[in-house]
Design an enzyme around this catalytic site. Structure first.
Site, PDB file in Angstrom:
ATOM      1  N   ARG A  88       0.815  -1.220   0.000  1.00  0.00           N
ATOM      2  CA  ARG A  88       0.000   0.000   0.000  1.00  0.00           C
ATOM      3  C   ARG A  88       0.840   1.258   0.000  1.00  0.00           C
ATOM      4  O   ARG A  88       0.305   2.344   0.246  1.00  0.00           O
ATOM      5  CB  ARG A  88      -1.085   0.006   1.067  1.00  0.00           C
ATOM      6  CG  ARG A  88      -0.675  -0.173   2.428  1.00  0.00           C
ATOM      7  CD  ARG A  88      -1.674  -0.739   3.383  1.00  0.00           C
ATOM      8  NE  ARG A  88      -2.942  -0.162   3.646  1.00  0.00           N
ATOM      9  CZ  ARG A  88      -3.993  -0.907   3.989  1.00  0.00           C
ATOM     10  NH1 ARG A  88      -3.910  -2.212   4.022  1.00  0.00           N
ATOM     11  NH2 ARG A  88      -5.111  -0.350   4.307  1.00  0.00           N
ATOM     12  N   ARG A 127     -19.933  -2.943   9.222  1.00  0.00           N
ATOM     13  CA  ARG A 127     -19.068  -4.118   9.184  1.00  0.00           C
ATOM     14  C   ARG A 127     -18.931  -4.762  10.564  1.00  0.00           C
ATOM     15  O   ARG A 127     -18.802  -4.083  11.568  1.00  0.00           O
ATOM     16  CB  ARG A 127     -17.676  -3.751   8.683  1.00  0.00           C
ATOM     17  CG  ARG A 127     -16.706  -4.937   8.836  1.00  0.00           C
ATOM     18  CD  ARG A 127     -15.493  -4.829   8.009  1.00  0.00           C
ATOM     19  NE  ARG A 127     -14.731  -3.633   8.305  1.00  0.00           N
ATOM     20  CZ  ARG A 127     -13.663  -3.283   7.618  1.00  0.00           C
ATOM     21  NH1 ARG A 127     -13.276  -4.003   6.579  1.00  0.00           N
ATOM     22  NH2 ARG A 127     -13.021  -2.203   7.940  1.00  0.00           N
ATOM     23  N   ARG A 160     -14.633  -3.273  14.348  1.00  0.00           N
ATOM     24  CA  ARG A 160     -13.215  -2.922  14.401  1.00  0.00           C
ATOM     25  C   ARG A 160     -13.004  -1.539  15.006  1.00  0.00           C
ATOM     26  O   ARG A 160     -13.752  -0.618  14.732  1.00  0.00           O
ATOM     27  CB  ARG A 160     -12.605  -2.980  12.992  1.00  0.00           C
ATOM     28  CG  ARG A 160     -11.948  -4.309  12.719  1.00  0.00           C
ATOM     29  CD  ARG A 160     -11.583  -4.499  11.279  1.00  0.00           C
ATOM     30  NE  ARG A 160     -10.765  -3.418  10.718  1.00  0.00           N
ATOM     31  CZ  ARG A 160     -10.290  -3.427   9.485  1.00  0.00           C
ATOM     32  NH1 ARG A 160     -10.539  -4.450   8.691  1.00  0.00           N
ATOM     33  NH2 ARG A 160      -9.567  -2.434   9.045  1.00  0.00           N
TER      34      ARG A 160
HETATM   35  P1  AP5 Z   1      -6.709  -3.449   6.528  1.00  0.00           P
HETATM   36  O1  AP5 Z   1      -7.203  -4.455   7.467  1.00  0.00           O
HETATM   37  O2  AP5 Z   1      -6.069  -3.881   5.278  1.00  0.00           O
HETATM   38  O3  AP5 Z   1      -7.858  -2.409   6.238  1.00  0.00           O
HETATM   39  P2  AP5 Z   1      -8.253  -1.565   4.930  1.00  0.00           P
HETATM   40  O4  AP5 Z   1      -7.365  -1.581   3.769  1.00  0.00           O
HETATM   41  O5  AP5 Z   1      -8.598  -0.245   5.471  1.00  0.00           O
HETATM   42  O6  AP5 Z   1      -9.368  -2.361   4.350  1.00  0.00           O
HETATM   43  P3  AP5 Z   1     -10.562  -2.976   5.091  1.00  0.00           P
HETATM   44  O7  AP5 Z   1     -10.183  -4.303   5.673  1.00  0.00           O
HETATM   45  O8  AP5 Z   1     -11.143  -1.961   6.020  1.00  0.00           O
HETATM   46  O9  AP5 Z   1     -11.575  -3.142   3.897  1.00  0.00           O
HETATM   47  P4  AP5 Z   1     -11.688  -4.274   2.781  1.00  0.00           P
HETATM   48  O10 AP5 Z   1     -11.387  -3.682   1.467  1.00  0.00           O
HETATM   49  O11 AP5 Z   1     -10.969  -5.525   3.174  1.00  0.00           O
HETATM   50  O12 AP5 Z   1     -13.244  -4.492   2.834  1.00  0.00           O
HETATM   51  P5  AP5 Z   1     -14.138  -5.697   3.406  1.00  0.00           P
HETATM   52  O13 AP5 Z   1     -14.040  -6.876   2.504  1.00  0.00           O
HETATM   53  O14 AP5 Z   1     -13.905  -5.911   4.853  1.00  0.00           O
HETATM   54  O15 AP5 Z   1      -5.670  -2.487   7.296  1.00  0.00           O
HETATM   55  C1  AP5 Z   1      -5.992  -1.932   8.561  1.00  0.00           C
HETATM   56  C2  AP5 Z   1      -4.840  -1.086   9.035  1.00  0.00           C
HETATM   57  O16 AP5 Z   1      -3.662  -1.887   9.188  1.00  0.00           O
HETATM   58  C3  AP5 Z   1      -4.412   0.060   8.108  1.00  0.00           C
HETATM   59  O17 AP5 Z   1      -5.185   1.211   8.294  1.00  0.00           O
HETATM   60  C4  AP5 Z   1      -2.942   0.225   8.504  1.00  0.00           C
HETATM   61  O18 AP5 Z   1      -2.833   0.977   9.712  1.00  0.00           O
HETATM   62  C5  AP5 Z   1      -2.497  -1.196   8.787  1.00  0.00           C
HETATM   63  N1  AP5 Z   1      -1.918  -1.861   7.600  1.00  0.00           N
HETATM   64  C6  AP5 Z   1      -2.397  -2.970   6.969  1.00  0.00           C
HETATM   65  N2  AP5 Z   1      -1.630  -3.298   5.921  1.00  0.00           N
HETATM   66  C7  AP5 Z   1      -0.624  -2.380   5.874  1.00  0.00           C
HETATM   67  C8  AP5 Z   1       0.478  -2.173   4.995  1.00  0.00           C
HETATM   68  N3  AP5 Z   1       0.705  -2.962   3.938  1.00  0.00           N
HETATM   69  N4  AP5 Z   1       1.292  -1.106   5.249  1.00  0.00           N
HETATM   70  C9  AP5 Z   1       1.072  -0.300   6.300  1.00  0.00           C
HETATM   71  N5  AP5 Z   1       0.046  -0.432   7.153  1.00  0.00           N
HETATM   72  C10 AP5 Z   1      -0.811  -1.464   6.946  1.00  0.00           C
HETATM   73  O19 AP5 Z   1     -15.578  -5.041   3.189  1.00  0.00           O
HETATM   74  C11 AP5 Z   1     -15.991  -3.900   3.937  1.00  0.00           C
HETATM   75  C12 AP5 Z   1     -17.467  -4.041   4.364  1.00  0.00           C
HETATM   76  O20 AP5 Z   1     -18.291  -4.014   3.200  1.00  0.00           O
HETATM   77  C13 AP5 Z   1     -17.786  -5.372   5.062  1.00  0.00           C
HETATM   78  O21 AP5 Z   1     -18.752  -5.157   6.046  1.00  0.00           O
HETATM   79  C14 AP5 Z   1     -18.322  -6.255   3.934  1.00  0.00           C
HETATM   80  O22 AP5 Z   1     -19.178  -7.255   4.428  1.00  0.00           O
HETATM   81  C15 AP5 Z   1     -19.026  -5.235   3.052  1.00  0.00           C
HETATM   82  N6  AP5 Z   1     -18.987  -5.579   1.622  1.00  0.00           N
HETATM   83  C16 AP5 Z   1     -17.943  -6.145   0.930  1.00  0.00           C
HETATM   84  N7  AP5 Z   1     -18.258  -6.290  -0.370  1.00  0.00           N
HETATM   85  C17 AP5 Z   1     -19.518  -5.787  -0.516  1.00  0.00           C
HETATM   86  C18 AP5 Z   1     -20.390  -5.631  -1.642  1.00  0.00           C
HETATM   87  N8  AP5 Z   1     -20.039  -6.009  -2.881  1.00  0.00           N
HETATM   88  N9  AP5 Z   1     -21.591  -5.047  -1.419  1.00  0.00           N
HETATM   89  C19 AP5 Z   1     -21.974  -4.645  -0.172  1.00  0.00           C
HETATM   90  N10 AP5 Z   1     -21.195  -4.767   0.933  1.00  0.00           N
HETATM   91  C20 AP5 Z   1     -19.980  -5.325   0.758  1.00  0.00           C
HETATM   92 MG    MG Z   2      -9.795  -6.087   4.850  1.00  0.00          MG
END
Ligand code: AP5
Ligand code: MG
Ligand code: ZN
Length: 214
Positions: A88, A127, A160
Site C-alpha cells: 500500500r 461491518r 473494528r
Molecule cells: P486493513 O485491514 O487492510 O484495512 P483496509 O485496507 O482499510 O481495508 P478494510 O479491511 O477496512 O476493507 P476491505 O477492502 O478488506 O473491505 P471488506 O471486505 O472488509 O488495514 C488496517 C490497518 O492496518 C491500516 O489502516 C494500517 O494501519 C495497517 N496496515 C495494513 N496493511 C498495511 C500495509 N501494507 N502497510 C502499512 N500499514 C498497513 O468489506 C468492507 C465491508 O463491506 C464489510 O462489512 C463487507 O461485508 C461489506 N462488503 C464487501 N463487499 C460488498 C459488496 N459487494 N456489497 C456490499 N457490501 C460489501
Molecule cells: Mg480487509
C-alpha cells in the site's frame, strides 16, 4: 497464481480475497489480519502496529515488508497467493517486486476493487469482523446466520476499532495519498485490472473470475 488486491478501505478487498483463496486453493495473506492477530495476542509487533492503526495511519514499511516477504516464502505459498492490503505504498511495491525478481518470479494480476468514497462510510459502520478466523460480515448486505456470531467458527463478532467515522475519513485520506499511486505503478507493468466494487459481492466475484480464468 499471484494476485494483489487493491482498493480503498472498505472496498471489499478482504471479502473478495477470501473467495479467491477458496476457489483457487491459494493462501489469503492480509497484513491487516496479521496485525490484528498480533494485537489480540499482545505481541511486540501488535503493540507497535496498534499505535498507527487506531489513528488510521499506515504501519511503517520496515515493520510490514519483512513480514510479508517471510510469509510468501513459506511452503503453502509456492503455487501462488492473494495479497490483501499489501502493498500500500510505492516502497512496499518495490520491495515486493525486488524479492520476487530475485526468485525469478512476478505478480500475475493487481485487481483494483473500485468503490467511490461516498459508499465507503456506510459499509464500514455496518461491518462486523471475526478476530478469530478473519471472516467479515455486514449487518445489512452480508449478515451472519446468527446475529453477532461467526458462521465459520462460532466466535463472537466485533466492530473494528478503526471503523469509527473519523478514523475511516483519515484512512481514506491516507489511501488517496499513499496507496492510489499503486494503480499507476501496476498499470505500467500491464497487470492492472479494475472491477466495479459497488455491485453485489457475487457480481464482483464473477467479474474477478472472468479476469483470472477458470
Ligand atoms: P486493513 O485491514 O487492510 O484495512 P483496509 O485496507 O482499510 O481495508 P478494510 O479491511 O477496512 O476493507 P476491505 O477492502 O478488506 O473491505 P471488506 O471486505 O472488509 O488495514 C488496517 C490497518 O492496518 C491500516 O489502516 C494500517 O494501519 C495497517 N496496515 C495494513 N496493511 C498495511 C500495509 N501494507 N502497510 C502499512 N500499514 C498497513 O468489506 C468492507 C465491508 O463491506 C464489510 O462489512 C463487507 O461485508 C461489506 N462488503 C464487501 N463487499 C460488498 C459488496 N459487494 N456489497 C456490499 N457490501 C460489501
Ligand atoms: Mg480487509
Ligand atoms: Zn470466525
Amino acid at each position: 497464481m499471484k494476485i494483489i488486491m487493491l482498493g480503498a478501505p472498505g472496498a471489499g478487498k478482504g471479502t473478495q480475497a477470501k473467495q479467491i483463496a477458496d476457489h483457487y486453493s491459494i493462501p489469503h495473506i492480509s497484513t491487516g489480519d496479521i496485525f490484528r492477530a498480533n494485537i489480540k495476542q499482545g505481541t511486540d509487533l501488535g503493540k507497535k502496529a496498534k499505535e498507527y492503526m487506531d489513528k488510521g495511519q499506515l504501519v511503517p514499511d520496515e515493520l510490514t515488508c519483512d513480514l510479508v516477504m517471510d510469509r510468501i516464502s513459506q511452503d503453502d505459498a509456492k503455487d501462488g497467493f492473494v495479497l490483501d492490503g499489501f502493498p500500500r505504498t510505492i516502497p512496499q511495491a518495490e520491495a515486493l517486486e525486488k524479492a520476487l525478481d530475485a526468485a525469478g518470479q512476478k505478480m500475475d494480476f493487481a485487481i483494483d476493487v473500485d468503490v467511490p468514497d461516498d459508499n465507503i462510510i456506510g459499509r464500514m459502520s455496518g461491518r462486523r469482523a471475526c478476530l478469530n478466523c478473519g471472516a467479515t460480515y455486514h449487518i445489512v448486505s452480508i449478515p451472519p446466520k446468527t446475529e453477532g456470531i461467526c458462521d465459520r467458527c462460532g466466535e463472537k463478532l466485533v466492530q473494528r476499532e478503526d471503523d469509527k467515522e473519523e478514523t475511516v475519513k483519515n484512512r481514506l485520506n491516507v489511501y488517496h495519498e499513499q496507496t492510489q499511486p499503486l494503480i499507476d505503478f501496476y498499470q505500467k507493468r500491464d497487470i492492472l485490472r479494475t472491477v466495479d466494487g459497488t455491485r453485489s459481492m457475487e457480481e464482483v466475484f464473477s467479474a474477478i473470475q472472468a479476469i483470472l480464468g477458470a
